[in-house]
Design a protein around this motif. Structure first.
Motif, PDB file in Angstrom:
ATOM      1  N   GLU A   1       0.132 -14.555  -7.912  1.00 23.01           N
ATOM      2  CA  GLU A   1       0.301 -13.118  -7.671  1.00 23.01           C
ATOM      3  C   GLU A   1      -0.969 -12.347  -8.024  1.00 23.01           C
ATOM      4  O   GLU A   1      -1.349 -11.420  -7.311  1.00 23.01           O
ATOM      5  N   ARG A   2      -1.634 -12.730  -9.110  1.00 18.98           N
ATOM      6  CA  ARG A   2      -2.880 -12.054  -9.504  1.00 18.98           C
ATOM      7  C   ARG A   2      -3.967 -12.257  -8.449  1.00 18.98           C
ATOM      8  O   ARG A   2      -4.723 -11.332  -8.127  1.00 18.98           O
ATOM      9  N   VAL A   3      -4.057 -13.463  -7.889  1.00 20.18           N
ATOM     10  CA  VAL A   3      -5.036 -13.733  -6.839  1.00 20.18           C
ATOM     11  C   VAL A   3      -4.709 -12.893  -5.604  1.00 20.18           C
ATOM     12  O   VAL A   3      -5.599 -12.266  -5.008  1.00 20.18           O
ATOM     13  N   ASN A   4      -3.423 -12.851  -5.220  1.00 17.03           N
ATOM     14  CA  ASN A   4      -3.015 -12.036  -4.072  1.00 17.03           C
ATOM     15  C   ASN A   4      -3.341 -10.570  -4.292  1.00 17.03           C
ATOM     16  O   ASN A   4      -3.801  -9.885  -3.381  1.00 17.03           O
ATOM     17  N   ILE A   5      -3.094 -10.079  -5.502  1.00 19.81           N
ATOM     18  CA  ILE A   5      -3.379  -8.681  -5.811  1.00 19.81           C
ATOM     19  C   ILE A   5      -4.866  -8.392  -5.636  1.00 19.81           C
ATOM     20  O   ILE A   5      -5.253  -7.391  -5.028  1.00 19.81           O
ATOM     21  N   LYS A   6      -5.723  -9.273  -6.139  1.00 15.62           N
ATOM     22  CA  LYS A   6      -7.170  -9.057  -6.003  1.00 15.62           C
ATOM     23  C   LYS A   6      -7.599  -9.059  -4.541  1.00 15.62           C
ATOM     24  O   LYS A   6      -8.404  -8.228  -4.119  1.00 15.62           O
ATOM     25  N   ILE A   7      -7.075  -9.987  -3.768  1.00 17.56           N
ATOM     26  CA  ILE A   7      -7.432 -10.069  -2.346  1.00 17.56           C
ATOM     27  C   ILE A   7      -6.983  -8.814  -1.607  1.00 17.56           C
ATOM     28  O   ILE A   7      -7.764  -8.184  -0.888  1.00 17.56           O
ATOM     29  N   TYR A   8      -5.718  -8.424  -1.802  1.00 22.03           N
ATOM     30  CA  TYR A   8      -5.196  -7.265  -1.082  1.00 22.03           C
ATOM     31  C   TYR A   8      -5.828  -5.959  -1.556  1.00 22.03           C
ATOM     32  O   TYR A   8      -6.012  -5.040  -0.758  1.00 22.03           O
ATOM     33  N   ARG A   9      -6.168  -5.861  -2.832  1.00 19.00           N
ATOM     34  CA  ARG A   9      -6.872  -4.657  -3.297  1.00 19.00           C
ATOM     35  C   ARG A   9      -8.204  -4.520  -2.561  1.00 19.00           C
ATOM     36  O   ARG A   9      -8.587  -3.425  -2.169  1.00 19.00           O
ATOM     37  N   GLY A  10      -8.904  -5.626  -2.378  1.00 21.20           N
ATOM     38  CA  GLY A  10     -10.160  -5.598  -1.630  1.00 21.20           C
ATOM     39  C   GLY A  10      -9.952  -5.192  -0.182  1.00 21.20           C
ATOM     40  O   GLY A  10     -10.706  -4.387   0.365  1.00 21.20           O
TER      41      GLY A  10
ATOM     42  N   PHE B   1      -7.440  -3.386   1.055  1.00 22.03           N
ATOM     43  CA  PHE B   1      -7.054  -1.972   1.123  1.00 22.03           C
ATOM     44  C   PHE B   1      -8.238  -1.056   0.807  1.00 22.03           C
ATOM     45  O   PHE B   1      -8.359   0.027   1.386  1.00 22.03           O
ATOM     46  N   ALA B   2      -9.137  -1.469  -0.085  1.00 22.92           N
ATOM     47  CA  ALA B   2     -10.323  -0.665  -0.378  1.00 22.92           C
ATOM     48  C   ALA B   2     -11.227  -0.605   0.861  1.00 22.92           C
ATOM     49  O   ALA B   2     -11.755   0.466   1.200  1.00 22.92           O
ATOM     50  N   PHE B   3     -11.388  -1.740   1.539  1.00 20.94           N
ATOM     51  CA  PHE B   3     -12.175  -1.759   2.781  1.00 20.94           C
ATOM     52  C   PHE B   3     -11.529  -0.860   3.830  1.00 20.94           C
ATOM     53  O   PHE B   3     -12.216  -0.104   4.521  1.00 20.94           O
ATOM     54  N   LYS B   4     -10.214  -0.914   3.943  1.00 22.67           N
ATOM     55  CA  LYS B   4      -9.492  -0.091   4.918  1.00 22.67           C
ATOM     56  C   LYS B   4      -9.704   1.397   4.630  1.00 22.67           C
ATOM     57  O   LYS B   4      -9.973   2.176   5.542  1.00 22.67           O
ATOM     58  N   ARG B   5      -9.583   1.803   3.351  1.00 19.82           N
ATOM     59  CA  ARG B   5      -9.788   3.217   2.993  1.00 19.82           C
ATOM     60  C   ARG B   5     -11.210   3.660   3.298  1.00 19.82           C
ATOM     61  O   ARG B   5     -11.436   4.756   3.824  1.00 19.82           O
ATOM     62  N   ALA B   6     -12.193   2.818   2.995  1.00 18.70           N
ATOM     63  CA  ALA B   6     -13.591   3.155   3.272  1.00 18.70           C
ATOM     64  C   ALA B   6     -13.824   3.288   4.781  1.00 18.70           C
ATOM     65  O   ALA B   6     -14.524   4.208   5.232  1.00 18.70           O
ATOM     66  N   PHE B   7     -13.225   2.413   5.557  1.00 17.25           N
ATOM     67  CA  PHE B   7     -13.350   2.460   7.012  1.00 17.25           C
ATOM     68  C   PHE B   7     -12.723   3.743   7.559  1.00 17.25           C
ATOM     69  O   PHE B   7     -13.311   4.416   8.413  1.00 17.25           O
TER      70      PHE B   7
ATOM     71  N   GLU C   1       0.851  -1.192   0.000  1.00 21.01           N
ATOM     72  CA  GLU C   1       0.000   0.000   0.000  1.00 21.01           C
ATOM     73  C   GLU C   1       0.888   1.243   0.000  1.00 21.01           C
ATOM     74  O   GLU C   1       1.728   1.419   0.893  1.00 21.01           O
ATOM     75  N   PRO C   2       0.737   2.124  -1.001  1.00 22.22           N
ATOM     76  CA  PRO C   2       1.537   3.349  -1.034  1.00 22.22           C
ATOM     77  C   PRO C   2       1.197   4.255   0.144  1.00 22.22           C
ATOM     78  O   PRO C   2       0.065   4.289   0.616  1.00 22.22           O
ATOM     79  N   GLU C   3       2.203   4.976   0.624  1.00 17.77           N
ATOM     80  CA  GLU C   3       1.963   5.939   1.692  1.00 17.77           C
ATOM     81  C   GLU C   3       2.328   7.333   1.196  1.00 17.77           C
ATOM     82  O   GLU C   3       3.364   7.520   0.570  1.00 17.77           O
TER      83      GLU C   3
END
Length: 181
Positions: A147-156, A158-164, A51-53
């Protein structure tokens, strides 16, 4: 004895990795250019691996380098690079990028803190400061299935984290919201 042998095998596997970008960065030190007017720049392709900071007018992120462009040749890599880039455009985890810039070995800026060892614990041995960055559409540097599966999971995630975090900012007054997020 079995555990000792397994430990030796793991040590050999970890320490036998080819760190191409580190070798390029070390090779730059031997180039006679004290003013650094002609830095050796490389083009690497891969994706944002964490996740970029955002800090002030810049962003930092870990970049998973998968391809090194060496003229017409493409060299396969599997290395992580700490990248400091302009704040905009903002990148997200999993964004496929092409970076063009100077690879450097991290410097310790203080005697009290070993920055190189701090990055090395996460398998990061090189840095790039403000490279020319473009989105990559190439299929050559496409991540593997896992790697593609990991990317999809982590994108979800991080999106939940940003919304929270945004909902916290709306519902809790400052400075308490900063402490919670």
């Amino acid at each position: 004895t079995l555990f000792f042998a397994l430990g030796l095998l793991r040590f050999d596997i970890v320490n036998s990795r080819q760190l191409t970008l580190t070798k390029i960065a070390e090779g730059q030190k031997n180039v006679v250019d004290p003013a650094n007017r002609h830095p050796i720049k490389v083009a690497i392709r891969g994706y944002v691996d964490d996740e970029p900071e955002s800090r002030g007018d810049k962003q930092r992120f870990v970049f998973k380098a998968k391809i090194l462009e060496a003229g017409p040749q493409l060299v396969s890599l599997d290395e992580r690079v700490m990248v400091t880039a302009q704040l905009y455009p903002e990148y997200q985890y999993g964004d496929k990028l092409r970076l063009f810039g100077q690879i450097k070995i991290p410097e310790n800026f203080s005697k009290d803190f070993d920055y190189r060892a701090y990055l090395a614990k996460d398998n990061i041995y090189t840095t790039m400061f403000f490279p020319d960055t473009t989105l990559s559409t190439s299929q050559v540097d496409r991540p593997g299935f896992v790697e593609r599966v990991n990317i999809k999971i982590y994108r979800g995630i991080f999106a939940f984290k940003r919304a929270f975090e945004k909902s916290l900012e709306r519902s809790v007054a400052e400075p308490n919201a900063s402490f919670l997020s």
